[in-house]
Design a protein around this motif. Structure first.
Motif: not given
Length: 201
Positions: A20-35, A39-51
């Protein structure tokens, strides 16, 4: 400014995350949910990843291929899909690089990493922070997105990286299906970035 940019692969962490933690992390990087976007906008958090491919062009180790249960044709489709994604976005990065530096001749010679470094080095700290904050708020629907191609080179760079991460998710899903997409993403060698800082305004 807080940044993490590194390569990762299998078994690097001393404490293995739960599924669950792995999927939550990967979704934030690649396919974030509206929630997650809010949350990222509230925290000014920009996250992304490339292979990042291995020197021989593979994106997954043989052990990961066996663990996930991929067939040779699926591995080849994944490689072609990720190669295509990389090539599309590197072409866009070259355009951003030229706008940031005026160096048209160098755009065809420099590596992707070198172009990224040059684009970011041309912006002062305040512009970097303001650009990241604007981009995460745009993505969460809190600010209107500009027309494609508008904005400073560094703004366009951050937008491009987010779009590229989403494209990677689509490429992986197309190659192996949604049911195994996160297993593949979690096994890729990745370059990751995570910024968490807000402007004073």
């Amino acid at each position: 400014e807080a940044q993490l940019e590194r390569s990762t692969g299998e078994n690097e962490a001393s404490d293995e995350p739960t599924d669950e933690e792995q999927i939550e992390f990967l979704s934030r990087m690649f396919n974030p949910s509206p929630a997650q976007l809010l949350e990222a906008a509230k925290n000014c958090e920009l996250s992304y990843a490339t292979p990042s491919a291995y020197p021989d062009g593979r994106y997954l180790s043989p052990a990961a291929v066996e663990k996930i249960g991929l067939e040779p044709d699926e591995v080849e489709l994944l490689r072609r899909s990720l190669d295509g994604s990389r090539d599309r976005w590197v072409e866009q990065l070259r355009s951003i690089y030229v706008d940031a530096t005026g160096d048209e001749s160098g755009a065809g010679e420099l590596s992707e990493a070198a172009m990224q470094a040059e684009v970011l080095s041309k912006a002062v700290h305040e512009d970097l922070v303001d650009s990241r904050e604007r981009v995460v708020k745009e993505r969460a629907g809190m600010l209107p997105a500009p027309a494609r191609g508008d904005g400073s080179p560094v703004e366009r760079f951050y937008r491009q990286q987010l779009e590229r991460s989403a494209d990677v998710y689509s490429a992986v899903t197309e190659a192996v299906g949604e049911d195994r997409a996160y297993s593949v993403l979690g096994s890729l060698r990745m370059n990751m970035a995570n910024y968490r800082d807000c402007s004073d305004g």
